[in-house]
Design a protein around this motif. Sequence first.
Motif, mmCIF file in Angstrom:
data_model
loop_
_atom_site.group_PDB
_atom_site.id
_atom_site.type_symbol
_atom_site.label_atom_id
_atom_site.label_comp_id
_atom_site.label_asym_id
_atom_site.label_seq_id
_atom_site.Cartn_x
_atom_site.Cartn_y
_atom_site.Cartn_z
ATOM 1 N N UNK A 230 0.831 -1.213 0.000
ATOM 2 C CA UNK A 230 0.000 0.000 0.000
ATOM 3 C C UNK A 230 0.861 1.258 0.000
ATOM 4 N N UNK A 231 1.898 1.267 0.821
ATOM 5 C CA UNK A 231 2.794 2.420 0.874
ATOM 6 C C UNK A 231 3.530 2.580 -0.450
ATOM 7 N N UNK A 232 4.041 1.490 -0.997
ATOM 8 C CA UNK A 232 4.767 1.558 -2.269
ATOM 9 C C UNK A 232 3.876 2.107 -3.383
ATOM 10 N N UNK A 233 2.634 1.679 -3.424
ATOM 11 C CA UNK A 233 1.699 2.168 -4.442
ATOM 12 C C UNK A 233 1.421 3.661 -4.261
ATOM 13 N N UNK A 234 1.229 4.094 -3.020
ATOM 14 C CA UNK A 234 0.962 5.500 -2.730
ATOM 15 C C UNK A 234 2.169 6.359 -3.107
ATOM 16 N N UNK A 235 3.350 5.937 -2.691
ATOM 17 C CA UNK A 235 4.577 6.677 -2.991
ATOM 18 C C UNK A 235 4.795 6.749 -4.502
#
Length: 92
Positions: free
Chosen positions: A74-79
Amino acid sequence: MRLVNGLRLYENFGDWIAVPTKEFAARQKLPSAFSLSESGAILWRMLEAGSDMESLVQRLLDEYSIDYETAFDDVAEFVQSLKKAGLLDDPG
């Protein structure tokens, strides 16, 4: 990682909205606002302060009942979405 200057985050009755300044939006050719989820708003605030990937992941783990892989993805996608939009200063 840190968000670029020229963006402000606002909460309006539980909805989170990121709004670029007029000058920044014109320079970057951005829409007038971005809608964020609650978790997106949490990550946004952390990126305003210059948090790293691991800190972002840990915050989602602390906030929600999810496993490490889900939080990381989720963090990787957001970043990645912020990078693609040119909203993130990332020296690395």
